[in-house]
Motif scaffolding. Structure first.
Motif, PDB file in Angstrom:
ATOM      1  N   VAL A   1      68.006   4.141 -84.618  1.00 48.81           N
ATOM      2  CA  VAL A   1      68.922   4.783 -83.886  1.00 48.81           C
ATOM      3  C   VAL A   1      68.259   6.105 -84.437  1.00 48.81           C
ATOM      4  N   ILE A   2      67.877   7.331 -83.298  1.00 48.95           N
ATOM      5  CA  ILE A   2      67.464   8.565 -84.178  1.00 48.95           C
ATOM      6  C   ILE A   2      68.670   9.377 -84.325  1.00 48.95           C
ATOM      7  N   PRO A   3      69.037   9.934 -85.655  1.00 45.98           N
ATOM      8  CA  PRO A   3      70.367   9.911 -85.913  1.00 45.98           C
ATOM      9  C   PRO A   3      70.305  11.664 -85.446  1.00 45.98           C
ATOM     10  N   GLN A   4      71.701  11.529 -85.001  1.00 40.33           N
ATOM     11  CA  GLN A   4      72.219  13.309 -83.978  1.00 40.33           C
ATOM     12  C   GLN A   4      71.939  14.364 -85.429  1.00 40.33           C
ATOM     13  N   ARG A   5      72.294  13.974 -86.480  1.00 35.89           N
ATOM     14  CA  ARG A   5      72.968  14.796 -87.817  1.00 35.89           C
ATOM     15  C   ARG A   5      72.034  14.114 -89.110  1.00 35.89           C
TER      16      ARG A   5
ATOM     17  N   ALA B   1      65.811   5.044 -80.768  1.00 31.99           N
ATOM     18  CA  ALA B   1      64.110   5.202 -81.153  1.00 31.99           C
ATOM     19  C   ALA B   1      62.630   4.557 -80.732  1.00 31.99           C
ATOM     20  N   ALA B   2      62.889   3.432 -79.287  1.00 32.20           N
ATOM     21  CA  ALA B   2      62.263   3.590 -78.643  1.00 32.20           C
ATOM     22  C   ALA B   2      61.699   4.461 -77.434  1.00 32.20           C
ATOM     23  N   LYS B   3      62.521   5.546 -77.879  1.00 29.27           N
ATOM     24  CA  LYS B   3      62.258   6.540 -76.292  1.00 29.27           C
ATOM     25  C   LYS B   3      62.580   8.054 -76.771  1.00 29.27           C
ATOM     26  N   PRO B   4      61.704   8.443 -77.907  1.00 29.16           N
ATOM     27  CA  PRO B   4      61.835   9.492 -78.138  1.00 29.16           C
ATOM     28  C   PRO B   4      61.746  10.697 -77.799  1.00 29.16           C
ATOM     29  N   GLN B   5      61.322  10.244 -76.351  1.00 27.20           N
ATOM     30  CA  GLN B   5      60.599  11.843 -75.551  1.00 27.20           C
ATOM     31  C   GLN B   5      62.148  12.768 -74.990  1.00 27.20           C
ATOM     32  N   GLU B   6      63.892  11.185 -75.351  1.00 29.45           N
ATOM     33  CA  GLU B   6      64.651  12.032 -74.776  1.00 29.45           C
ATOM     34  C   GLU B   6      65.444  12.552 -75.539  1.00 29.45           C
ATOM     35  N   VAL B   7      64.542  12.682 -77.191  1.00 28.97           N
ATOM     36  CA  VAL B   7      65.922  13.117 -78.212  1.00 28.97           C
ATOM     37  C   VAL B   7      65.660  14.110 -79.273  1.00 28.97           C
TER      38      VAL B   7
END
Length: 386
Positions: free
Chosen positions: A249-253, A199-205
């Protein structure tokens, strides 16, 4: 003795049946106790034929009038309960956790049993009555299952009538409308796929949460910008579940579920098409993908003009009046029976109670004489004995 007086006399007995059913709710097709009680009572009443297992756990009873006649009328009640934990505090409250008669099907079953008892003892009609006790109205399509089992042809049913209690309407008063009455109810599932990460790296998701927020808003454009404003349509997202439950965690799905309610085939087609297009477009905008499943459930329930007018006349005879009912965006699988045969569906007042599908709802027993009388009058007026 007038029909209504007989049902006032039978009220304590029918109320006892209703409250026993209320204490012992059964869900969908798992109506084995209820179906068994219904079948036993129909035999006790002296029905000419009682058949179980139609539409899995449905029950059909046949009553022939004292005069021969070619006409055959079907009367239908639903038997199933809902997966809701009851909070009424009644002495006859559900004894089964997370199951209750929160829609009054216990009342519908009891009223049709009462009518069947009266019709079997008087037989003051020329023709045949088929009483239909249906499981799985609440999402299981029990009406379709009974039709698919050949019920209409097996007993040569020519017309079919149904009834539902209606909270907020005075007890024992009726309402009906011709044409489209209850909505088609479709279901959809949308699986959004992105790229999960910290969640701290939104540019990577590829953020499925952001996709979800935009998609839920965009789906409402079907109602506001695609549908004709005079047409009825409701699009509701009712469930959201992600592949992660963690805070960081930003979820995958993410999977979304919901319903679409419409009053015309054209609007139904439009909704399905636009949900597919909007989901794909929103997902692509944010670098993800969308997989959509669209399931056509109950069709629009359409009352037939002649039978609706007749049903209203019967209601006026029973209660002194019959109002025009509003369109209802809820679904009703009696629609399947009305697709196979002409007929009508009517509402009977339940008084100022909690709404249906609420944990504090309860069917009002004082509505029983009016409901039973309507069933009986439908038969005696539609197939009068000489």
């Amino acid at each position: 003795m007038p029909v209504k007086n007989r049902f006032a006399e039978l009220l304590p007995e029918i109320t006892a049946w209703r409250r026993d059913l209320h204490e012992n709710p059964e869900i969908l097709f798992d109506t084995h106790r209820t179906s068994g009680i219904v079948a036993d009572k129909l035999r006790e009443f002296g029905c000419d034929e009682v058949v179980e297992g139609i539409g899995r756990t449905g029950v059909v009873g046949v009553i022939r009038g004292r005069q021969d006649g070619d006409k055959v009328i079907g009367l239908r009640a639903d038997m199933d309960a809902l997966p809701i934990h009851e909070q009424t505090g009644k002495e006859y409250a559900s004894r089964t956790a997370n199951a209750m008669h929160a829609c009054g099907h216990d009342g519908h079953t009891a009223m049709l049993l009462g009518a069947a008892k009266y019709l079997a003892e008087t037989r003051n009609f020329a023709g045949t009555v088929v009483v239909i006790f249906q499981p799985a109205e609440e999402g299981g399509g029990g009406g379709k299952e009974m039709c698919d089992d050949g019920m209409m042809d097996r007993w040569n049913i020519q017309e079919v009538y149904g009834m539902h209690n209606w909270p907020g309407k005075p007890v024992g008063q009726f309402a009906i409308r011709p044409g489209a009455f209850f909505a088609a109810t479709d279901l959809f599932e949308i699986e959004l796929e992105g790229k999960g990460g910290h969640a701290a790296k939104p540019q990577e998701v590829v953020d499925t949460g952001l996709m979800t927020a935009h998609l839920i808003t965009a789906l409402q454009s079907i109602v506001s910008r695609n549908a004709d404003p005079v047409d009825q349509i409701v699009v509701s997202v009712t469930s959201m579940e992600s592949s992660s439950k963690a805070f960081n965690v930003i979820p995958q799905r993410v999977e979304l579920k919901g319903t679409v309610r419409t009053m015309s085939p054209g609007m139904r087609d439009l909704a399905e098409k636009r949900i597919q297009e909007i989901s794909a477009g929103i997902a692509a905008t944010f670098g993800g993908t969308a997989k959509v499943g669209y399931h056509r459930n109950y069709p629009v329930m359409v009352n037939h003009e002649e039978q609706t007018q007749f049903a209203a006349e019967v209601a006026k005879a029973v209660s002194g009046g019959c109002e025009d009912a509003p369109l209802v965006m809820g679904g009703e699988d009696f629609a399947f029976m009305l697709e196979e045969r002409p007929g009508a569906y009517i509402l009977v007042g339940n008084g100022e109670t909690a709404p249906v599908h609420h944990p504090e709802y309860d069917f009002t027993d004082d509505a029983i004489p009016a409901g039973c009388s309507w069933w009986a009058e439908v038969v005696e007026r539609r197939m009068p004995a000489a």
